[in-house]
Design a protein around this motif. Sequence first.
Motif, mmCIF file in Angstrom:
data_model
loop_
_atom_site.group_PDB
_atom_site.id
_atom_site.type_symbol
_atom_site.label_atom_id
_atom_site.label_comp_id
_atom_site.label_asym_id
_atom_site.label_seq_id
_atom_site.Cartn_x
_atom_site.Cartn_y
_atom_site.Cartn_z
ATOM 1 N N LYS A 1 -6.916 -11.091 12.659
ATOM 2 C CA LYS A 1 -8.263 -11.265 13.214
ATOM 3 C C LYS A 1 -9.307 -10.456 12.456
ATOM 4 N N TRP A 2 -8.884 -9.365 11.835
ATOM 5 C CA TRP A 2 -9.823 -8.473 11.151
ATOM 6 C C TRP A 2 -9.600 -8.459 9.642
ATOM 7 N N THR A 3 -9.024 -9.545 9.128
ATOM 8 C CA THR A 3 -8.894 -9.709 7.688
ATOM 9 C C THR A 3 -9.535 -11.033 7.292
ATOM 10 N N ASN A 4 -9.996 -11.105 6.061
ATOM 11 C CA ASN A 4 -10.602 -12.327 5.531
ATOM 12 C C ASN A 4 -10.282 -12.348 4.040
ATOM 13 N N LYS A 5 -9.492 -13.333 3.599
ATOM 14 C CA LYS A 5 -9.023 -13.390 2.210
ATOM 15 C C LYS A 5 -8.301 -12.077 1.904
ATOM 16 N N ASP A 6 -8.771 -11.314 0.878
ATOM 17 C CA ASP A 6 -8.143 -10.025 0.570
ATOM 18 C C ASP A 6 -8.934 -8.855 1.173
ATOM 19 N N LEU A 7 -9.828 -9.156 2.107
ATOM 20 C CA LEU A 7 -10.639 -8.121 2.755
ATOM 21 C C LEU A 7 -9.970 -7.637 4.028
ATOM 22 N N TYR A 8 -10.061 -6.326 4.271
ATOM 23 C CA TYR A 8 -9.546 -5.736 5.505
ATOM 24 C C TYR A 8 -10.353 -4.488 5.811
ATOM 25 N N ILE A 9 -10.299 -4.066 7.061
ATOM 26 C CA ILE A 9 -11.054 -2.897 7.511
ATOM 27 C C ILE A 9 -10.218 -1.643 7.368
ATOM 28 N N VAL A 10 -10.884 -0.577 6.936
ATOM 29 C CA VAL A 10 -10.296 0.761 6.951
ATOM 30 C C VAL A 10 -11.294 1.666 7.679
ATOM 31 N N VAL A 11 -10.756 2.570 8.511
ATOM 32 C CA VAL A 11 -11.593 3.563 9.182
ATOM 33 C C VAL A 11 -11.076 4.935 8.764
ATOM 34 N N ILE A 12 -12.008 5.775 8.307
ATOM 35 C CA ILE A 12 -11.657 7.117 7.847
ATOM 36 C C ILE A 12 -12.541 8.129 8.563
ATOM 37 N N GLY A 13 -11.896 9.133 9.165
ATOM 38 C CA GLY A 13 -12.656 10.214 9.783
ATOM 39 C C GLY A 13 -13.275 11.090 8.720
ATOM 40 N N PHE A 14 -14.306 11.831 9.076
ATOM 41 C CA PHE A 14 -14.974 12.688 8.099
ATOM 42 C C PHE A 14 -14.102 13.857 7.644
ATOM 43 N N ASN A 15 -12.942 14.042 8.291
ATOM 44 C CA ASN A 15 -11.961 15.035 7.825
ATOM 45 C C ASN A 15 -11.005 14.420 6.799
ATOM 46 N N GLY A 16 -11.210 13.130 6.474
ATOM 47 C CA GLY A 16 -10.374 12.444 5.492
ATOM 48 C C GLY A 16 -9.187 11.710 6.076
ATOM 49 N N GLU A 17 -8.984 11.802 7.401
ATOM 50 C CA GLU A 17 -7.834 11.146 8.034
ATOM 51 C C GLU A 17 -8.072 9.653 8.198
ATOM 52 N N VAL A 18 -7.071 8.849 7.818
ATOM 53 C CA VAL A 18 -7.135 7.401 8.008
ATOM 54 C C VAL A 18 -6.867 7.119 9.486
ATOM 55 N N LEU A 19 -7.818 6.445 10.143
ATOM 56 C CA LEU A 19 -7.722 6.167 11.580
ATOM 57 C C LEU A 19 -7.375 4.712 11.864
ATOM 58 N N ALA A 20 -7.614 3.850 10.902
ATOM 59 C CA ALA A 20 -7.245 2.428 11.014
ATOM 60 C C ALA A 20 -7.110 1.883 9.605
ATOM 61 N N HIS A 21 -6.162 0.958 9.436
ATOM 62 C CA HIS A 21 -5.972 0.347 8.110
ATOM 63 C C HIS A 21 -5.419 -1.056 8.300
ATOM 64 N N GLY A 22 -6.139 -2.036 7.750
ATOM 65 C CA GLY A 22 -5.799 -3.436 7.967
ATOM 66 C C GLY A 22 -4.559 -3.938 7.253
ATOM 67 N N THR A 23 -4.065 -3.226 6.242
ATOM 68 C CA THR A 23 -2.877 -3.722 5.531
ATOM 69 C C THR A 23 -1.743 -2.714 5.416
ATOM 70 N N ASN A 24 -1.997 -1.444 5.736
ATOM 71 C CA ASN A 24 -0.949 -0.435 5.543
ATOM 72 C C ASN A 24 -0.957 0.579 6.682
ATOM 73 N N LYS A 25 -0.241 0.255 7.763
ATOM 74 C CA LYS A 25 -0.194 1.141 8.924
ATOM 75 C C LYS A 25 0.394 2.506 8.588
#
Length: 137
Positions: A43-67
């Motif tokens: 639902k949150w990908t389109n072609k080769d596009l995906y969402i990533v969320v990164i906290g300002f401390n550098g921590e990955v909080l969400a990743h559309g292709t690599n949990k």
Amino acid sequence: GVALAQDRGTGDEAKSLVAKGLAHVKAVGTAKAFEEFSAKDGKWTNKDLYIVVIGFNGEVLAHGTNKALIGKTMMEVKDANGKAFTRDMIELAKSKGSGWTDYMFTNPATKKVEPKSTYSERIPGFDGLLGVGIYKG
């Protein structure tokens, strides 16, 4: 090359997905949105596009292709050219609110390190950013 080009997202599509993602965060809250961005339902990908969320401390909080990256701190990770791209994205989001960051990254589709540019925006009321990258290789 034509088929491949159709499989690649454009800068405008990346910006559009960022806008949709930010609207979703506002609608359902960070915890639910981040979980959904990382789901494999497409639902949150389109072609080769995906969402990533990164906290300002550098921590990955969400990743559309690599949990596996969720919960990892990427602040000091450098690309093939030695660029600390996560830090650059965070500094851009903090200072300007949004923009593009260029770096080299492994494309999950081709398994090759390719030029990538990620459009990211600061998440309102949250110490983090939401980004979508395009491969330019």
